[in-house]
Write an enzyme that holds these catalytic residues in place. Sequence first.
Site, PDB file in Angstrom:
ATOM      1  N   HIS A 109      -9.005  14.043   0.329  1.00 50.91           N
ATOM      2  CA  HIS A 109      -8.665  15.462   0.167  1.00 50.91           C
ATOM      3  C   HIS A 109      -8.666  16.281   0.331  1.00 50.91           C
ATOM      4  O   HIS A 109     -10.561  17.110   0.645  1.00 50.91           O
ATOM      5  CB  HIS A 109      -9.071  15.783  -2.157  1.00 50.91           C
ATOM      6  CG  HIS A 109      -8.926  14.434  -3.326  1.00 50.91           C
ATOM      7  ND1 HIS A 109      -7.421  13.702  -3.328  1.00 50.91           N
ATOM      8  CD2 HIS A 109      -9.136  12.583  -2.829  1.00 50.91           C
ATOM      9  CE1 HIS A 109      -7.179  13.718  -3.594  1.00 50.91           C
ATOM     10  NE2 HIS A 109      -8.735  12.520  -3.236  1.00 50.91           N
ATOM     11  N   CYS A 135       1.248  -1.220   0.355  1.00 51.27           N
ATOM     12  CA  CYS A 135       0.158  -0.211  -0.191  1.00 51.27           C
ATOM     13  C   CYS A 135       0.843   1.341  -0.307  1.00 51.27           C
ATOM     14  O   CYS A 135       1.739   1.385   1.178  1.00 51.27           O
ATOM     15  CB  CYS A 135      -1.145  -0.489   1.235  1.00 51.27           C
ATOM     16  SG  CYS A 135      -1.866   1.731   1.418  1.00 51.27           S
ATOM     17  N   HIS A 174      -4.112   1.060   8.312  1.00 53.18           N
ATOM     18  CA  HIS A 174      -4.574   1.148   6.775  1.00 53.18           C
ATOM     19  C   HIS A 174      -5.754   0.834   7.098  1.00 53.18           C
ATOM     20  O   HIS A 174      -6.422  -0.115   7.740  1.00 53.18           O
ATOM     21  CB  HIS A 174      -3.810  -0.111   6.234  1.00 53.18           C
ATOM     22  CG  HIS A 174      -4.576  -0.773   4.836  1.00 53.18           C
ATOM     23  ND1 HIS A 174      -3.943  -0.017   3.853  1.00 53.18           N
ATOM     24  CD2 HIS A 174      -5.783  -1.006   4.611  1.00 53.18           C
ATOM     25  CE1 HIS A 174      -4.515  -0.560   2.770  1.00 53.18           C
ATOM     26  NE2 HIS A 174      -5.381  -0.991   3.033  1.00 53.18           N
ATOM     27  N   HIS A 216      -8.472   8.457   2.217  1.00 55.48           N
ATOM     28  CA  HIS A 216      -8.129   9.274   2.485  1.00 55.48           C
ATOM     29  C   HIS A 216      -8.809  11.097   2.154  1.00 55.48           C
ATOM     30  O   HIS A 216      -9.958  10.181   1.795  1.00 55.48           O
ATOM     31  CB  HIS A 216      -6.892   9.726   1.281  1.00 55.48           C
ATOM     32  CG  HIS A 216      -6.664   9.051   0.169  1.00 55.48           C
ATOM     33  ND1 HIS A 216      -7.174   7.868  -0.715  1.00 55.48           N
ATOM     34  CD2 HIS A 216      -7.333   9.446  -1.179  1.00 55.48           C
ATOM     35  CE1 HIS A 216      -7.481   7.522  -1.594  1.00 55.48           C
ATOM     36  NE2 HIS A 216      -7.260   8.543  -2.121  1.00 55.48           N
ATOM     37  N   HIS A 237      -6.540   3.363   0.113  1.00 55.65           N
ATOM     38  CA  HIS A 237      -6.270   3.360   1.901  1.00 55.65           C
ATOM     39  C   HIS A 237      -6.916   4.434   1.780  1.00 55.65           C
ATOM     40  O   HIS A 237      -6.443   5.589   1.492  1.00 55.65           O
ATOM     41  CB  HIS A 237      -4.756   3.394   1.873  1.00 55.65           C
ATOM     42  CG  HIS A 237      -4.397   3.892   3.646  1.00 55.65           C
ATOM     43  ND1 HIS A 237      -2.691   3.439   4.182  1.00 55.65           N
ATOM     44  CD2 HIS A 237      -3.967   5.013   4.038  1.00 55.65           C
ATOM     45  CE1 HIS A 237      -2.789   3.861   5.108  1.00 55.65           C
ATOM     46  NE2 HIS A 237      -3.583   4.399   5.440  1.00 55.65           N
TER      47      HIS A 237
HETATM   48  P1  5GP Z   1      -7.954   8.865  -5.423  1.00 57.97           P
HETATM   49  O1  5GP Z   1      -8.354   8.526  -7.213  1.00 57.97           O
HETATM   50  O2  5GP Z   1      -7.548   7.251  -4.712  1.00 57.97           O
HETATM   51  O3  5GP Z   1      -9.187   9.702  -4.528  1.00 57.97           O
HETATM   52  O4  5GP Z   1      -6.532   9.454  -5.388  1.00 57.97           O
HETATM   53  C1  5GP Z   1      -5.333   9.418  -5.399  1.00 57.97           C
HETATM   54  C2  5GP Z   1      -4.632  10.157  -5.214  1.00 57.97           C
HETATM   55  O5  5GP Z   1      -3.383   9.719  -4.559  1.00 57.97           O
HETATM   56  C3  5GP Z   1      -4.694  11.064  -6.287  1.00 57.97           C
HETATM   57  O6  5GP Z   1      -4.850  11.871  -6.086  1.00 57.97           O
HETATM   58  C4  5GP Z   1      -2.615  11.035  -6.181  1.00 57.97           C
HETATM   59  O7  5GP Z   1      -2.119  11.649  -6.938  1.00 57.97           O
HETATM   60  C5  5GP Z   1      -2.234  11.103  -5.210  1.00 57.97           C
HETATM   61  N1  5GP Z   1      -0.629   9.861  -5.225  1.00 57.97           N
HETATM   62  C6  5GP Z   1      -0.923   8.814  -5.299  1.00 57.97           C
HETATM   63  N2  5GP Z   1       0.124   7.741  -5.725  1.00 57.97           N
HETATM   64  C7  5GP Z   1       0.721   8.895  -4.443  1.00 57.97           C
HETATM   65  C8  5GP Z   1       1.994   9.195  -4.377  1.00 57.97           C
HETATM   66  O8  5GP Z   1       2.951   8.101  -4.375  1.00 57.97           O
HETATM   67  N3  5GP Z   1       2.594  10.374  -3.367  1.00 57.97           N
HETATM   68  C9  5GP Z   1       1.186  11.835  -3.179  1.00 57.97           C
HETATM   69  N4  5GP Z   1       2.186  12.574  -2.514  1.00 57.97           N
HETATM   70  N5  5GP Z   1       0.455  11.699  -3.778  1.00 57.97           N
HETATM   71  C10 5GP Z   1      -0.113  10.227  -4.711  1.00 57.97           C
HETATM   72 ZN    ZN Z   2      -2.580   1.375   3.265  1.00 61.79          ZN
END
Ligand code: 5GP
Ligand code: ZN
Length: 122
Positions: free
Chosen positions: A99, A4, A46, A97, A95
Amino acid sequence: MDNCIFCKIVNKEINSKIVYEDDLVIAFLDLNQDCPGHCLIIPKEHVLSLHDISESVLNHILKVANELYYNFENSLNCDGLTLLQNNGCAQDVKHFHLHLLPKYLKKPDLSVDEIYTKIITK
Ligand code: 5GP
Ligand code: ZN
């Protein structure tokens, strides 16, 4: 959780630009800055999605989001903030999150390093 990417960020196995950390959560700049100051807040434990996160950790994440919103107003002069949280097929990283997307009447022209410095020094 093995493999992850966000657990690896929590464990500092992958570098990230961390803007906030405590025992329960960590917040860092999103790799792809949809807007200046785009951050993610994640639980250190996680958990997959909204279905899985505890109410107490979710409340804590919202409290940290509010603190960071004050920070963004002071450090980046943002005029608003959008919170976004994807689940299921809408979610790329599996995982939980949240934004944080600072909004601007006039978008500042800042590099990621400048954004990071402004946030962490406020
Ligand atoms: P989701 O579409 O899952 O809500 O967004 C995942 C977010 O994680 C995306 O905005 C992507 O740019 C960010 N992200 C993915 N991998 C990484 C990483 O390794 N480092 C950072 N800082 N952000 C990441
Ligand atoms: Zn995780």
